[in-house]
Design a protein around this motif. Structure first.
Motif, PDB file in Angstrom:
ATOM      1  N   PHE A  70       0.859  -1.215   0.056  1.00  0.00           N
ATOM      2  CA  PHE A  70       0.073  -0.056  -0.025  1.00  0.00           C
ATOM      3  C   PHE A  70       0.972   1.276  -0.005  1.00  0.00           C
ATOM      4  CE2 PHE A  70      -2.739  -3.124   1.996  1.00  0.00           C
ATOM      5  CZ  PHE A  70      -3.870  -3.077   1.268  1.00  0.00           C
ATOM      6  N   SER A  71       0.241   2.212  -0.296  1.00  0.00           N
ATOM      7  CA  SER A  71       0.909   3.625  -0.004  1.00  0.00           C
ATOM      8  C   SER A  71       0.096   4.447   1.084  1.00  0.00           C
ATOM      9  CB  SER A  71       0.675   4.619  -1.204  1.00  0.00           C
ATOM     10  OG  SER A  71       1.500   3.828  -2.272  1.00  0.00           O
ATOM     11  N   LYS A  72       0.760   4.467   2.273  1.00  0.00           N
ATOM     12  CA  LYS A  72       0.433   5.181   3.204  1.00  0.00           C
ATOM     13  C   LYS A  72      -0.435   6.449   3.180  1.00  0.00           C
ATOM     14  CE  LYS A  72       1.572   5.795   8.347  1.00  0.00           C
ATOM     15  NZ  LYS A  72       2.710   6.010   9.141  1.00  0.00           N
ATOM     16  N   GLY A  73      -1.719   6.348   3.699  1.00  0.00           N
ATOM     17  CA  GLY A  73      -2.344   7.553   3.681  1.00  0.00           C
ATOM     18  C   GLY A  73      -3.296   7.838   2.276  1.00  0.00           C
TER      19      GLY A  73
ATOM     20  N   GLU B 119      -0.671   1.653   7.033  1.00  0.00           N
ATOM     21  CA  GLU B 119       0.763   1.180   7.064  1.00  0.00           C
ATOM     22  C   GLU B 119       1.000   0.894   5.304  1.00  0.00           C
ATOM     23  OE1 GLU B 119       2.950   0.907   9.266  1.00  0.00           O
ATOM     24  OE2 GLU B 119       1.657   1.148  10.849  1.00  0.00           O
ATOM     25  N   THR B 120       2.288   0.662   4.953  1.00  0.00           N
ATOM     26  CA  THR B 120       2.870   0.505   3.860  1.00  0.00           C
ATOM     27  C   THR B 120       2.448  -1.053   3.366  1.00  0.00           C
ATOM     28  OG1 THR B 120       5.056   0.228   4.211  1.00  0.00           O
ATOM     29  CG2 THR B 120       4.176   2.311   3.659  1.00  0.00           C
ATOM     30  N   TYR B 121       2.075  -1.789   4.293  1.00  0.00           N
ATOM     31  CA  TYR B 121       1.785  -3.211   3.709  1.00  0.00           C
ATOM     32  C   TYR B 121       0.660  -3.600   4.501  1.00  0.00           C
ATOM     33  CZ  TYR B 121       4.231  -3.994   8.003  1.00  0.00           C
ATOM     34  OH  TYR B 121       4.622  -4.073   9.456  1.00  0.00           O
ATOM     35  N   GLY B 122       0.017  -4.863   4.191  1.00  0.00           N
ATOM     36  CA  GLY B 122      -0.923  -5.373   5.009  1.00  0.00           C
ATOM     37  C   GLY B 122      -1.662  -6.314   4.232  1.00  0.00           C
ATOM     38  N   HIS B 123      -2.965  -6.828   4.859  1.00  0.00           N
ATOM     39  CA  HIS B 123      -3.680  -8.042   4.437  1.00  0.00           C
ATOM     40  C   HIS B 123      -5.232  -7.368   4.456  1.00  0.00           C
ATOM     41  CE1 HIS B 123      -0.571 -10.809   4.706  1.00  0.00           C
ATOM     42  NE2 HIS B 123      -0.156 -10.355   5.756  1.00  0.00           N
TER      43      HIS B 123
ATOM     44  N   GLU C 122      -6.063   1.632  -6.095  1.00  0.00           N
ATOM     45  CA  GLU C 122      -6.147   2.829  -5.533  1.00  0.00           C
ATOM     46  C   GLU C 122      -7.219   3.769  -5.999  1.00  0.00           C
ATOM     47  OE1 GLU C 122      -3.469   6.722  -6.192  1.00  0.00           O
ATOM     48  OE2 GLU C 122      -2.587   4.860  -6.188  1.00  0.00           O
ATOM     49  N   TYR C 123      -7.980   4.294  -5.202  1.00  0.00           N
ATOM     50  CA  TYR C 123      -9.110   5.172  -5.274  1.00  0.00           C
ATOM     51  C   TYR C 123      -9.036   6.492  -5.866  1.00  0.00           C
ATOM     52  CZ  TYR C 123     -14.016   6.374  -4.896  1.00  0.00           C
ATOM     53  OH  TYR C 123     -15.657   7.031  -5.126  1.00  0.00           O
ATOM     54  N   SER C 124      -9.137   6.714  -7.214  1.00  0.00           N
ATOM     55  CA  SER C 124      -8.789   8.015  -7.878  1.00  0.00           C
ATOM     56  C   SER C 124      -9.998   8.508  -8.591  1.00  0.00           C
ATOM     57  CB  SER C 124      -7.756   7.739  -8.804  1.00  0.00           C
ATOM     58  OG  SER C 124      -7.959   7.152  -9.918  1.00  0.00           O
ATOM     59  N   GLU C 125      -9.700   9.724  -9.044  1.00  0.00           N
ATOM     60  CA  GLU C 125     -10.751  10.709  -9.484  1.00  0.00           C
ATOM     61  C   GLU C 125     -11.232  10.092 -10.952  1.00  0.00           C
ATOM     62  OE1 GLU C 125      -9.960  14.855  -9.438  1.00  0.00           O
ATOM     63  OE2 GLU C 125     -10.378  15.013  -7.511  1.00  0.00           O
ATOM     64  N   THR C 126     -10.013   9.770 -11.714  1.00  0.00           N
ATOM     65  CA  THR C 126     -10.130   9.311 -13.188  1.00  0.00           C
ATOM     66  C   THR C 126      -9.636   7.932 -13.082  1.00  0.00           C
ATOM     67  OG1 THR C 126      -7.873  10.264 -13.734  1.00  0.00           O
ATOM     68  CG2 THR C 126      -9.680  11.575 -13.984  1.00  0.00           C
ATOM     69  N   ASP C 127     -10.772   7.013 -13.140  1.00  0.00           N
ATOM     70  CA  ASP C 127     -10.410   5.693 -13.440  1.00  0.00           C
ATOM     71  C   ASP C 127     -11.471   4.961 -14.155  1.00  0.00           C
ATOM     72  OD1 ASP C 127      -9.462   3.101 -12.867  1.00  0.00           O
ATOM     73  OD2 ASP C 127      -9.783   2.885 -10.698  1.00  0.00           O
ATOM     74  N   LEU C 128     -11.288   4.773 -15.387  1.00  0.00           N
ATOM     75  CA  LEU C 128     -12.236   3.879 -16.388  1.00  0.00           C
ATOM     76  C   LEU C 128     -11.480   2.692 -16.581  1.00  0.00           C
ATOM     77  CD1 LEU C 128     -13.309   6.934 -18.614  1.00  0.00           C
ATOM     78  CD2 LEU C 128     -14.205   6.448 -16.581  1.00  0.00           C
TER      79      LEU C 128
END
Length: 459
Positions: free
Chosen positions: A258-261, A329-333, A356-362
């Motif tokens: 993951f990317s933290k935050g 965290e930067t890792y996990g399950h 990742e939840y972004s504004e532009t994702d088609l």
């Protein structure tokens, strides 16, 4: 020949000690005929080894114990037959098999697979008997070890009863340990399955529709009742099965990067068995929760993503979950926690995706069009597009192209798509030449974080 002797019921055959090629045979001669009448006398008793006559006892009395030592059995399984005769004729055969000589090993015992710090340890105990319950030479024991599901042999002819291994890709791994001695290849034992390997990148997709895909996940039967998440080969389904105890069962993903935050979107499809409680005539309700944590253990899977509460579905009806969460965290399950009450039904799970939840994702869903076309006649192709992001998107194009030559066949401007919806866009194409063309489609959108799903997998 009902008055002929019945088969003797007491036979003891002992192979020679330490693998010696001898057998000691003892038995009691029959006292009754096949029809149950009493036998007054016998004319002879024959002993056969592997259908070959090896000795004859002349005129033995009924109900006496006889002994014979066979000094010429073959290495391996020998079949002995004992047949008694009287003045009426040949009696029934008593048959017994025994292994003679030096045996190959039985399977290794107590094989166990454990993972720690992304490294696997496999351990087992030496066989305690031969494969045919015969004597075997422990001093020459060696082992071959094969890893599944990739069928890689990681060790040959090792003498130690443990081995370590590491892998690059994450999967559900098990190991086959085969024992050998100087007499040849013995039997094998297979370990438990443990999911381990390197961390998986995001996006993470797991349809849970194959056994290999299911084995990437870790199953935790936390109430130790033997009923938990499993995979059914016949229906190609991942499911939690009912239990007499309240469910306390986890299905845990591989370790994820993951990317933290940052916000992440988790999508999944779930359903229940369409069961009705016969006493109340009400639907059987299931319970499930979704968690995030830094280790694949119930103690570390503590961040609740979603409590689904009680649910029930009719046959072949599904719920489609979508959750947004922010890992710390930067890792996990991620984990699906079955927590239904006792004596409920089954929970089915499939089509897990994490991105990742972004504004532009088609993403492109499908392409429809005629399989035949005429030259110089305009042909419509309909492309279905979905919006996986958080904002309405309209500044994109759809391209129709030749999957082989990559030539663009047609282009259309996109239409506005709101979050969590799908739209269809029509692209026109005028064929110029005869022949077969594999037509595919793609989305052209600047800033899409996941361009891989902007193009059809297959034309």
């Amino acid at each position: 020949l009902l008055a002929a002797p019945a088969a003797t019921s007491i036979i003891d055959i002992k192979p020679g000690q330490q693998g010696t090629l001898t057998t000691d045979i003892s038995f009691t001669t029959p006292t009754k005929a096949y029809d149950g009448s009493r036998i007054e006398s016998l004319t002879k008793v024959e002993i056969y080894r592997n259908a070959k006559l090896i000795t004859t006892f002349e005129n033995p009395r009924p109900n006496v114990q006889l002994h014979y030592t066979d000094n010429s059995p073959t290495q391996g399984i020998n079949q002995y037959s004992i047949i008694a005769y009287n003045n009426v004729g040949k009696g029934l055969a008593a048959v017994k098999e025994t292994f003679v000589g030096i045996d190959i090993p039985a399977p290794p015992k107590d094989i166990i697979l454990k993972e720690s710090d992304n490294r696997i340890t496999l351990a087992w105990k030496t066989p305690t008997e031969g494969a045919h319950n015969g004597y075997f030479d422990k001093s020459t024991l060696t082992y071959d070890v094969m890893r599944l599901p990739d069928s890689v042999t990681i060790a040959t002819k090792v003498t130690a009863c443990s081995i370590k291994d590491n892998v690059k890709s994450h999967a559900g791994y098990s190991y086959i340990v085969t024992a050998y001695n100087k007499n040849g290849k013995g039997l094998s034992a297979t370990s438990n399955i443990v999911a381990f390997g390197s961390m998986e990148p995001i996006p993470f997709i797991s349809n849970l529709l194959t056994k290999d895909e299911f084995r990437r996940w870790t199953v935790i039967d936390n109430n130790h009742d033997g009923m938990s998440w499993s995979f059914h080969d016949g229906t190609s389904r991942t499911f939690y099965d009912r239990s007499e105890k309240a469910a306390d069962d986890w299905l845990v993903s591989p370790p994820l990067k993951f990317s933290k935050g940052k916000k992440y979107q988790l999508r999944y499809t779930y359903s229940s068995a369409n069961w009705i409680d016969p006493s109340t005539h009400k639907p059987v309700m299931e319970k499930m929760k979704l968690f995030y944590g830094t280790q694949a253990t119930p103690e570390k899977l503590t961040t609740l993503i979603k409590d689904l509460g009680e649910f029930h579905t009719a046959s072949e009806h599904f719920y489609y979950g979508k959750e947004i969460f922010t890992p710390n965290e930067t890792y996990g399950h991620i984990a699906f926690y079955a927590c239904s009450d006792a004596l409920k039904g089954q929970i089915y799970l499939k089509d897990i995706s994490l991105r990742e939840y972004s504004e532009t994702d088609l993403s492109i869903k499908k392409l429809n069009g005629s399989v035949t076309a005429n030259c110089n006649v305009e042909q419509p192709f309909i492309v279905t597009v979905g919006n996986e992001g958080s904002s309405t998107v309209s500044n994109y194009k759809i391209e129709l192209f030749d999957a082989n030559s990559k030539e663009v066949l047609g282009t259309a401007d996109g239409i506005a798509i709101a979050p969590d919806t799908v739209k269809t866009v029509t692209v026109m194409w005028v064929p110029k030449t005869k022949g077969e063309i594999n037509v595919s489609a793609r989305i052209v959108l600047v800033g899409d974080p996941y361009p891989a799903d902007n193009i059809l997998d297959t034309p």
